[in-house]
Scaffold this motif. Structure first.
Motif, mmCIF file in Angstrom:
data_model
loop_
_atom_site.group_PDB
_atom_site.id
_atom_site.type_symbol
_atom_site.label_atom_id
_atom_site.label_comp_id
_atom_site.label_asym_id
_atom_site.label_seq_id
_atom_site.Cartn_x
_atom_site.Cartn_y
_atom_site.Cartn_z
ATOM 1 N N HIS A 187 9.452 7.483 8.117
ATOM 2 C CA HIS A 187 10.666 7.192 8.894
ATOM 3 C C HIS A 187 10.719 5.705 9.268
ATOM 4 C CE1 HIS A 187 13.687 7.410 12.062
ATOM 5 N NE2 HIS A 187 12.817 6.835 12.861
ATOM 6 N N TYR A 188 9.594 5.155 9.731
ATOM 7 C CA TYR A 188 9.561 3.742 10.103
ATOM 8 C C TYR A 188 9.754 2.846 8.883
ATOM 9 C CZ TYR A 188 8.387 4.324 14.988
ATOM 10 O OH TYR A 188 8.438 4.626 16.321
ATOM 11 N N VAL A 189 9.150 3.211 7.772
ATOM 12 C CA VAL A 189 9.289 2.421 6.541
ATOM 13 C C VAL A 189 10.750 2.373 6.105
ATOM 14 C CG1 VAL A 189 8.770 2.427 4.068
ATOM 15 C CG2 VAL A 189 6.931 2.708 5.722
ATOM 16 N N GLN A 190 11.442 3.509 6.189
ATOM 17 C CA GLN A 190 12.838 3.570 5.760
ATOM 18 C C GLN A 190 13.753 2.761 6.667
ATOM 19 O OE1 GLN A 190 13.355 7.822 5.617
ATOM 20 N NE2 GLN A 190 12.731 7.931 3.477
ATOM 21 N N ASN A 234 0.701 10.083 11.243
ATOM 22 C CA ASN A 234 1.527 11.131 10.687
ATOM 23 C C ASN A 234 2.328 10.533 9.534
ATOM 24 O OD1 ASN A 234 4.279 12.457 10.475
ATOM 25 N ND2 ASN A 234 3.189 13.965 11.718
ATOM 26 N N HIS A 235 2.152 11.075 8.334
ATOM 27 C CA HIS A 235 2.798 10.551 7.129
ATOM 28 C C HIS A 235 4.318 10.560 7.257
ATOM 29 C CE1 HIS A 235 4.302 10.657 2.966
ATOM 30 N NE2 HIS A 235 3.236 9.943 2.674
ATOM 31 N N THR A 236 4.880 11.643 7.770
ATOM 32 C CA THR A 236 6.339 11.772 7.889
ATOM 33 C C THR A 236 6.911 10.743 8.854
ATOM 34 O OG1 THR A 236 6.144 14.130 7.422
ATOM 35 C CG2 THR A 236 8.214 13.384 8.393
ATOM 36 N N LYS A 237 6.245 10.550 9.981
ATOM 37 C CA LYS A 237 6.731 9.570 10.953
ATOM 38 C C LYS A 237 6.615 8.148 10.397
ATOM 39 C CE LYS A 237 6.833 8.615 15.827
ATOM 40 N NZ LYS A 237 6.368 8.964 17.166
ATOM 41 N N TYR A 246 0.863 -1.184 0.000
ATOM 42 C CA TYR A 246 0.000 0.000 0.000
ATOM 43 C C TYR A 246 0.896 1.228 0.000
ATOM 44 C CZ TYR A 246 -3.419 -3.395 1.719
ATOM 45 O OH TYR A 246 -4.225 -4.481 1.864
ATOM 46 N N SER A 247 0.425 2.321 -0.565
ATOM 47 C CA SER A 247 1.212 3.552 -0.569
ATOM 48 C C SER A 247 1.259 4.140 0.838
ATOM 49 C CB SER A 247 0.597 4.576 -1.534
ATOM 50 O OG SER A 247 -0.624 5.060 -1.012
ATOM 51 N N LEU A 248 2.283 4.955 1.105
ATOM 52 C CA LEU A 248 2.385 5.611 2.404
ATOM 53 C C LEU A 248 1.157 6.474 2.669
ATOM 54 C CD1 LEU A 248 6.142 6.663 2.498
ATOM 55 C CD2 LEU A 248 5.030 4.823 3.761
ATOM 56 N N HIS A 249 0.682 7.140 1.631
ATOM 57 C CA HIS A 249 -0.506 7.988 1.790
ATOM 58 C C HIS A 249 -1.711 7.157 2.230
ATOM 59 C CE1 HIS A 249 -3.447 11.117 1.054
ATOM 60 N NE2 HIS A 249 -4.136 10.247 0.343
ATOM 61 N N ARG A 250 -1.922 6.034 1.565
ATOM 62 C CA ARG A 250 -3.087 5.200 1.895
ATOM 63 C C ARG A 250 -2.981 4.638 3.310
ATOM 64 N NH1 ARG A 250 -5.475 -0.009 -1.380
ATOM 65 N NH2 ARG A 250 -7.255 -0.322 -0.018
ATOM 66 N N ILE A 251 -1.776 4.205 3.712
ATOM 67 C CA ILE A 251 -1.579 3.658 5.057
ATOM 68 C C ILE A 251 -1.825 4.734 6.104
ATOM 69 C CG2 ILE A 251 0.066 2.615 6.662
ATOM 70 C CD1 ILE A 251 1.519 1.495 4.112
ATOM 71 N N SER A 252 -1.172 5.889 5.916
ATOM 72 C CA SER A 252 -1.303 6.947 6.922
ATOM 73 C C SER A 252 -2.748 7.435 7.028
ATOM 74 C CB SER A 252 -0.351 8.105 6.623
ATOM 75 O OG SER A 252 -0.633 8.707 5.389
ATOM 76 N N LYS A 253 -3.446 7.497 5.903
ATOM 77 C CA LYS A 253 -4.855 7.939 5.920
ATOM 78 C C LYS A 253 -5.734 6.888 6.598
ATOM 79 C CE LYS A 253 -8.437 9.786 2.987
ATOM 80 N NZ LYS A 253 -8.538 11.128 2.525
ATOM 81 N N ALA A 254 -5.558 5.625 6.242
ATOM 82 C CA ALA A 254 -6.394 4.556 6.789
ATOM 83 C C ALA A 254 -6.185 4.371 8.288
ATOM 84 C CB ALA A 254 -6.105 3.244 6.067
ATOM 85 N N LEU A 255 -4.949 4.619 8.756
ATOM 86 C CA LEU A 255 -4.627 4.399 10.164
ATOM 87 C C LEU A 255 -4.558 5.690 10.970
ATOM 88 C CD1 LEU A 255 -1.857 1.673 9.707
ATOM 89 C CD2 LEU A 255 -4.324 1.350 10.031
ATOM 90 N N SER A 256 -4.844 6.826 10.317
ATOM 91 C CA SER A 256 -4.772 8.146 10.964
ATOM 92 C C SER A 256 -3.406 8.390 11.594
ATOM 93 C CB SER A 256 -5.874 8.294 12.016
ATOM 94 O OG SER A 256 -7.137 8.152 11.436
#
Length: 128
Positions: free
Chosen positions: A65-68, A59-62, A47-57
């Protein structure tokens, strides 16, 4: 908190449910546990970072960081470059092309006509 399935994979719905359970039972102001961040990060690149961060509410930037910081799954082959010679492809070229830029941007195109393929990909790769 162990969220890992035997297969080592998570579904977005399962992780969303874990976040929901944690949010309903936590004390206000308490930080999200590392296990939940790791579960969310493991959803990428399925899933894209945008979709994950939106679905789970989240912070996209944080989340980024975890993905990297997650090591790539060695069982999933990755290609750093695949050359597509559009000139050699039978015309009209039809198919799905997925690209990931080094800056993290991703693009998926469903091509019905190859006439604009070169222009679109050049614009994508020219981004900083």
């Amino acid at each position: 908190m162990n969220l890992m399935q035997p297969s080592g994979e998570y579904s977005l719905d399962e992780v969303r449910e874990k976040f929901k359970q944690w949010r309903n039972s936590r004390d206000r102001g308490k930080a999200i546990p590392e296990a939940l961040w790791e579960a969310a990060a493991s959803l990428y690149p399925a899933y894209s970072l945008h979709r994950i961060s939106k679905a789970l509410s989240l912070n996209h930037t944080k989340l980024k960081h975890y993905v990297q910081n997650i090591s790539p799954n060695p069982s999933v082959p990755t290609a750093s470059f695949i050359e597509l010679d559009v000139a050699q492809a039978p015309l009209p070229f039809k198919g799905i092309i997925e690209m990931q830029h080094q800056n993290g941007a991703r693009m998926t195109m469903q091509i019905a006509d190859s006439s604009d393929l070169i222009n679109i990909t050049q614009q994508f790769w020219s981004q900083p």
